[in-house]
Design a protein around this motif. Structure first.
Motif, PDB file in Angstrom:
ATOM      1  N   HIS A   1       3.831   3.949   2.742  1.00 40.48           N
ATOM      2  CA  HIS A   1       3.886   5.334   3.248  1.00 40.48           C
ATOM      3  C   HIS A   1       2.477   5.916   3.398  1.00 40.48           C
ATOM      4  CE1 HIS A   1       4.486   9.637   3.430  1.00 40.48           C
ATOM      5  NE2 HIS A   1       3.945   9.776   2.228  1.00 40.48           N
ATOM      6  N   GLN A   2       1.595   5.701   2.425  1.00 33.98           N
ATOM      7  CA  GLN A   2       0.226   6.206   2.518  1.00 33.98           C
ATOM      8  C   GLN A   2      -0.564   5.482   3.605  1.00 33.98           C
ATOM      9  OE1 GLN A   2      -1.082   8.767   0.900  1.00 33.98           O
ATOM     10  NE2 GLN A   2       0.864   9.163  -0.146  1.00 33.98           N
ATOM     11  N   LYS A   3      -0.336   4.185   3.745  1.00 34.58           N
ATOM     12  CA  LYS A   3      -1.083   3.376   4.709  1.00 34.58           C
ATOM     13  C   LYS A   3      -0.735   3.726   6.137  1.00 34.58           C
ATOM     14  CE  LYS A   3      -1.967  -1.477   5.879  1.00 34.58           C
ATOM     15  NZ  LYS A   3      -1.627  -2.886   5.555  1.00 34.58           N
ATOM     16  N   PHE A   4       0.549   3.960   6.398  1.00 31.86           N
ATOM     17  CA  PHE A   4       1.007   4.190   7.774  1.00 31.86           C
ATOM     18  C   PHE A   4       1.483   5.621   7.970  1.00 31.86           C
ATOM     19  CE2 PHE A   4       2.136  -0.388   6.916  1.00 31.86           C
ATOM     20  CZ  PHE A   4       1.006  -0.887   7.556  1.00 31.86           C
ATOM     21  N   ARG A   5       0.784   6.561   7.328  1.00 34.30           N
ATOM     22  CA  ARG A   5       1.215   7.955   7.395  1.00 34.30           C
ATOM     23  C   ARG A   5       1.281   8.462   8.834  1.00 34.30           C
ATOM     24  NH1 ARG A   5       1.204  12.137   3.727  1.00 34.30           N
ATOM     25  NH2 ARG A   5       0.248  10.799   2.157  1.00 34.30           N
ATOM     26  N   GLN A   6       0.341   8.002   9.690  1.00 35.10           N
ATOM     27  CA  GLN A   6       0.304   8.482  11.070  1.00 35.10           C
ATOM     28  C   GLN A   6       1.323   7.787  11.958  1.00 35.10           C
ATOM     29  OE1 GLN A   6      -1.529  11.057  11.888  1.00 35.10           O
ATOM     30  NE2 GLN A   6      -2.369  11.134   9.812  1.00 35.10           N
ATOM     31  N   HIS A   7       1.939   6.718  11.495  1.00 34.69           N
ATOM     32  CA  HIS A   7       2.861   5.967  12.342  1.00 34.69           C
ATOM     33  C   HIS A   7       4.297   6.099  11.816  1.00 34.69           C
ATOM     34  CE1 HIS A   7      -0.423   4.153  14.591  1.00 34.69           C
ATOM     35  NE2 HIS A   7      -1.044   3.955  13.443  1.00 34.69           N
ATOM     36  N   GLU A   8       4.658   5.270  10.821  1.00 35.34           N
ATOM     37  CA  GLU A   8       6.024   5.269  10.296  1.00 35.34           C
ATOM     38  C   GLU A   8       6.024   5.542   8.802  1.00 35.34           C
ATOM     39  OE1 GLU A   8       8.737   5.272  11.833  1.00 35.34           O
ATOM     40  OE2 GLU A   8       8.024   4.843  13.848  1.00 35.34           O
ATOM     41  N   GLY A   9       5.133   6.429   8.376  1.00 35.85           N
ATOM     42  CA  GLY A   9       5.036   6.718   6.954  1.00 35.85           C
ATOM     43  C   GLY A   9       6.325   7.275   6.373  1.00 35.85           C
ATOM     44  N   ARG A  10       6.983   8.153   7.115  1.00 37.94           N
ATOM     45  CA  ARG A  10       8.216   8.758   6.590  1.00 37.94           C
ATOM     46  C   ARG A  10       9.327   7.722   6.456  1.00 37.94           C
ATOM     47  NH1 ARG A  10       9.513  14.166   9.803  1.00 37.94           N
ATOM     48  NH2 ARG A  10      11.212  14.149   8.271  1.00 37.94           N
ATOM     49  N   PHE A  11       9.364   6.727   7.324  1.00 42.12           N
ATOM     50  CA  PHE A  11      10.354   5.659   7.215  1.00 42.12           C
ATOM     51  C   PHE A  11      10.235   4.939   5.873  1.00 42.12           C
ATOM     52  CE2 PHE A  11      11.103   1.044   7.826  1.00 42.12           C
ATOM     53  CZ  PHE A  11      12.475   1.078   8.016  1.00 42.12           C
ATOM     54  N   PHE A  12       9.009   4.583   5.517  1.00 43.78           N
ATOM     55  CA  PHE A  12       8.798   3.904   4.235  1.00 43.78           C
ATOM     56  C   PHE A  12       9.005   4.845   3.059  1.00 43.78           C
ATOM     57  CE2 PHE A  12       6.269   1.185   7.123  1.00 43.78           C
ATOM     58  CZ  PHE A  12       6.915  -0.008   6.893  1.00 43.78           C
ATOM     59  N   LEU A  13       8.737   6.139   3.256  1.00 40.75           N
ATOM     60  CA  LEU A  13       8.980   7.116   2.184  1.00 40.75           C
ATOM     61  C   LEU A  13      10.474   7.199   1.870  1.00 40.75           C
ATOM     62  CD1 LEU A  13       7.947   9.312   0.279  1.00 40.75           C
ATOM     63  CD2 LEU A  13       8.159  10.941   2.173  1.00 40.75           C
ATOM     64  N   TYR A  14      11.315   7.248   2.909  1.00 43.60           N
ATOM     65  CA  TYR A  14      12.762   7.315   2.678  1.00 43.60           C
ATOM     66  C   TYR A  14      13.255   6.036   2.014  1.00 43.60           C
ATOM     67  CZ  TYR A  14      12.717  11.359   5.808  1.00 43.60           C
ATOM     68  OH  TYR A  14      12.481  12.568   6.376  1.00 43.60           O
ATOM     69  N   LEU A  15      12.707   4.882   2.419  1.00 45.80           N
ATOM     70  CA  LEU A  15      13.076   3.630   1.762  1.00 45.80           C
ATOM     71  C   LEU A  15      12.669   3.659   0.297  1.00 45.80           C
ATOM     72  CD1 LEU A  15      12.147   0.920   4.425  1.00 45.80           C
ATOM     73  CD2 LEU A  15      14.416   1.784   3.863  1.00 45.80           C
ATOM     74  N   ALA A  16      11.465   4.217   0.015  1.00 47.57           N
ATOM     75  CA  ALA A  16      11.011   4.329  -1.379  1.00 47.57           C
ATOM     76  C   ALA A  16      11.945   5.216  -2.183  1.00 47.57           C
ATOM     77  CB  ALA A  16       9.582   4.870  -1.416  1.00 47.57           C
TER      78      ALA A  16
END
Length: 880
Positions: free
Chosen positions: A57-72
């Motif tokens: 989420h931190q690494k790809f904040r500008q791209h798909e950060g929220r996607f990984f945040l929801y998975l987290a």
């Protein structure tokens, strides 16, 4: 923070799961310890997966950060459930309640995963693909729900439930599997083949992780509710393996970056797997239905008929899709080409540095690029609909509107400033009908200004503003040889007689002011259609046009002389600079060539200068004499090549011994038809025609050879050779002397180079340097015609010379009490004080010899001692 190489992730996960299984298997007979390890491994795995997803989420904040945040959030929910489970089973050592709080967090894991993939779908599914995407997912999910209902949920109705909570959870867990299955299928359908290839590892880990979750949960539900198998602990590591695979997905590949929807290109062809998957699942579903329908004979006929009918429809649909696959691929290919073409056009239109626009038939702007906005100082919204008829009026006037048309026009900006545009109009034709035009306008204001500056530099004299020699000759060619109406012109060559004296006496800035005023006076003295040009230096040319008669032409030429003879006032200095004018008339009927005309005017000017200046000479008045000069000029190069030139030698006598000590080489031209031609007839002409360097080299070579022959014969004579001013100041003069010495083997001490006083004072620093080099080579140097130039006596001592030659003009007036006597006496005393030799030229009488002896002149030369003679006569005279 976890930071490992990508290649370490998968081996690490597999090792972790292998240890997990070993723990469960090896401690199977110790339930408490086995349960503790099971819970610890699950918590560690969930924690690692959550940390990895938060890092993504931190690494790809500008791209798909929220996607990984929801998975987290989903893996974190599973972590909380495991912690609650462990608190019951290992800390409090009580049976985990079912349903309980942990079950809520297990279910929420699927909810968060659903949110993550819905977010991904919203960002990546375009409106064009939305309907097909929904139907494809719906078909697959319907089959999945049907199987789940038939094999998992339906059997639950046969199981007695103690509470409503158990019923809800019994249905909730299969629904969670359906949700995870939806996430799996959405990955498959969400991205095109190109995106799959670019992010293959990312999608693989996500897909495998979700598949493990679905598979493990399905096995768990089936084993606990249907089969009643108690070996469910072996399934727990599969849950953790799935979560770890999902956690690693954000690190193992590139981010699922969003592309601008308007720029995304379609894949061109749809993957056959995606195309046939719904149909394959439906066929599988009907096959299952037909298989189980045989057990209920009452429904067999109806269900089989329905299944066969729907199956035939599906087969027919599949065959139609296959038959249309080529067409579909071609359509996708054409769509891609169209989109690429559109993007290329937009790039050309938007980023073109020139103003690009489109107009309708009424000259109204339909579109404009940023460069056109900058040109007009208005935005595109303000420009659209405005009329700019000046941008298309010449196109409308053209007879052929089917071709591009180019023209220049003055364009007025909004600020009121005018610019010059080079406009290219390109007609727009739709179905063979002219509907408007594209235009490209290039601002060439600066280009034209620079062209004018360059033209002025190329064709106009920067000092006086008059046209220069190049432009003048173009105009003359146009007037004499072009298609013009019959008219008589007079070409005038003008030279200022004493311009060098003005520069030397008052400085070059005064000389420049004089040239400027000369052009001003010439311009005022001529008619508006006449031409005034500066040839260079102090030479000017004038073309008098539309001369009606010979008398009128001479009067107009005399007007030029009268204006130039008047006194000039320059920086407070009053001076007169008289001109010499050579003129030639040229009626159109004579058909004279331009080169001939220029030569005739130049000859006439030379004649005016030779006659004392301050006069006009028409070529027509000196045609016979000029023809003689032209002949000499044309035949002089031939004379050099064919040995028509010879050197005569005039003796130089020592006044003490009266013996010949030297000779002066004097050139003669023995013409085969005209006889012997005196140097005064062709030397000035050679200087003006640029042949004096070549002629001077011939004199030097011939003199060197003769000096060498005399020295070999025992005649120790000093040979004096004249060097012209052009020759002396030429950059290769010293090198030429060195080469001639090597060729002729002459002793330089036997050569005396005679340099005129005018040559010596041309550039004193350069002259002194050249003389020093000549002295180093061994030559002696004489100053010829001393006293007739403008040399300064104070600088005479700077010259490394050996001899001063008194000119004939002073010797002729050598009688006592005359100016010539005093001048010669002064020169001789000056020479003695500087330890220089003196040679008196033009000695013709005994009286002159006696006076020169009284003045102690060391050497004499003249008719009294011998006229210039061929080299054969010198030895006999030397023996006397």
């Amino acid at each position: 923070m976890i930071s490992l190489k990508k290649s370490y992730y998968l081996p690490g996960i597999l090792i972790f799961i292998a240890i997990y299984y070993l723990w469960i298997i090896l401690l199977e007979d110790r339930p408490a310890l086995s349960a503790l390890g099971n819970n610890l491994f699950s918590i560690i795995g969930c924690l690692l997966a959550t940390i990895l997803l938060l890092q993504a989420h931190q690494k790809f904040r500008q791209h798909e950060g929220r996607f990984f945040l929801y998975l987290a959030c989903g893996t974190g929910s599973y972590l909380i459930a495991e912690l609650i489970w462990m608190s019951y089973e290992n800390i409090r050592q009580v049976e985990v309640p079912f349903p309980g709080v942990s079950d809520i967090f297990y279910v929420f894991q699927s909810v968060w995963f659903l949110v993550a993939f819905l977010h991904l779908i919203r960002r990546h599914v375009t409106k064009n693909r939305l309907i097909s995407f929904i139907f494809d997912i719906a078909i697959v999910m319907t089959v999945a729900v049907t199987y789940s209902w038939f094999f998992l949920i339906r059997p639950l109705f046969d199981t007695p439930f103690a509470s409503r909570g158990e019923v809800i959870l019994a249905f909730a867990y299969p629904m969670c599997d359906i949700v995870l299955l939806f996430c799996m299928i959405s990955i498959y359908y969400l991205f095109e083949k190109r995106e799959w290839q670019q992010r293959l590892r990312l999608f693989q880990f996500l897909f495998i992780g979700l598949l493990l979750q679905v598979g493990a949960d399905t096995m768990f539900v089936y084993m606990t509710t249907v089969s009643g198998n108690e070996a469910v602990r072996l399934i727990d590591p599969l849950f953790i393996l799935g979560l770890l695979m999902i956690g690693v997905a954000g690190h193992i590949g590139s981010p699922v970056a969003e592309e601008p929807r308007q720029e995304r290109l379609s894949s061109g062809t749809m993957q056959l797997g995606k195309l046939f998957l719904p149909y394959v699942l439906v066929i599988l579903l009907f096959s299952t239905m037909a298989l189980y329908a045989r057990r209920d004979e009452g429904l067999t006929g109806l269900m089989l008929g329905c299944a066969i009918t729907i199956l035939l429809i599906l087969i027919r649909q599949i065959l139609m899709i296959l038959s249309n696959q080529d067409l579909i691929e071609e359509i996708h290919h054409k769509a891609d080409e169209l989109e690429v073409s559109e993007e290329r056009y937009k790039s050309l239109f938007t980023y073109h540095p020139d103003a690009v626009y489109s107009l309708d038939l009424k000259g109204r702007i339909e579109s404009a690029n940023p460069s056109f906005e900058k040109l007009t100082e208005q935005s595109a919204n303000e420009l659209v609909g405005k009329s700019y008829r000046q941008l298309m009026e010449q196109q409308q006037a053209a007879t052929d509107k089917t071709t591009a048309h180019q023209f220049e026009t003055i364009f007025r900006k909004s600020s009121g400033m005018d610019v010059l545009l080079n406009v290219t109009n390109i007609p727009i034709r739709v179905r063979d009908r002219f509907v408007g035009m594209y235009g490209i306008g290039q601002d060439i204001t600066t280009v034209r200004e620079n062209e004018l500056k360059i033209r002025r530099l190329a064709y106009y004299d920067h000092l006086t503003g008059a046209i220069n020699r190049t432009y003048f000759e173009e105009v003359l060619h146009h007037l004499v040889e072009g298609e013009q109406e019959d008219e008589t012109i007079i070409l005038c060559f003008i030279d200022l007689d004493d311009f060098k004296l003005v520069n030397d006496s008052f400085g070059h800035h005064v000389g420049d002011q004089l040239l400027i005023q000369v052009v001003q006076r010439l311009t005022e003295a001529v008619e508006p259609e006449d031409i005034v040009a500066r040839q260079g230096g102090d030479e000017f040319t004038v073309i008098l046009r539309k001369v009606m008669s010979d008398e009128q032409g001479r009067n107009r030429t005399a007007r030029l002389l009268d204006r130039l003879k008047k006194t000039y006032s320059l920086d407070g200095i009053e001076l007169i600079s008289n001109p010499s004018i050579g003129a030639v008339s040229c009626p159109r009927t004579t058909g004279k060539h331009v080169v001939t005309l220029l030569k005739q005017a130049d000859l006439a000017m030379y004649q005016a200068k030779s006659s004392g200046g301050k006069s006009i000479v028409f070529f027509e008045d000196i045609a016979e004499k000029a023809s003689y000069r032209l002949r000499l000029e044309s035949e002089l190069p031939i004379a050099i090549e064919t040995d028509q030139l010879i050197l005569y030698y005039q003796p130089q006598v020592d006044t003490v011994t009266y013996r010949m000590v030297g000779v002066e080489g004097l050139i003669r031209w023995n013409h085969p038809e005209l006889g012997m031609i005196a140097p005064n007839d062709f030397i000035p002409m050679a200087e003006e025609a640029g042949m004096i360097i070549r002629l001077g080299e011939w004199v030097l070579r011939e003199g060197f050879l003769q000096a060498k022959r005399w020295e070999d014969d025992g005649l120790m004579l000093k040979v004096g050779l004249n060097v012209s001013m052009q020759q002396f100041h030429h950059p290769t003069f010293v090198l030429t002397l060195i080469r001639l010495v090597e060729e002729t083997k002459v002793n330089p001490k036997r050569i005396d180079l005679e340099i005129t006083e005018v040559s010596a004072v041309e550039d004193i620093e350069e002259t002194v340097e050249t003389m020093n080099r000549l002295k180093e080579l061994g030559f002696t140097i004489s100053i010829d015609d001393f006293g007739t130039g403008y040399s300064s006596l104070s600088r005479l001592a700077d010259f490394p010379i050996d001899t001063l030659k008194i000119p004939r003009e002073f010797v002729e007036k050598i009688q006592p009490a005359t100016t010539g006597y005093s001048m010669i006496s002064s020169i001789i005393h000056l020479a003695k004080s500087l330890e220089l030799e003196v040679i008196a030229e033009g000695v013709e009488t005994l009286e002159q010899v006696n006076v020169l002896n009284r003045l102690e002149c060391s050497r004499m030369q003249g008719y009294y001692f011998g006229r210039p003679m061929p080299h054969e006569q010198i030895p006999a005279l030397y023996q006397k």
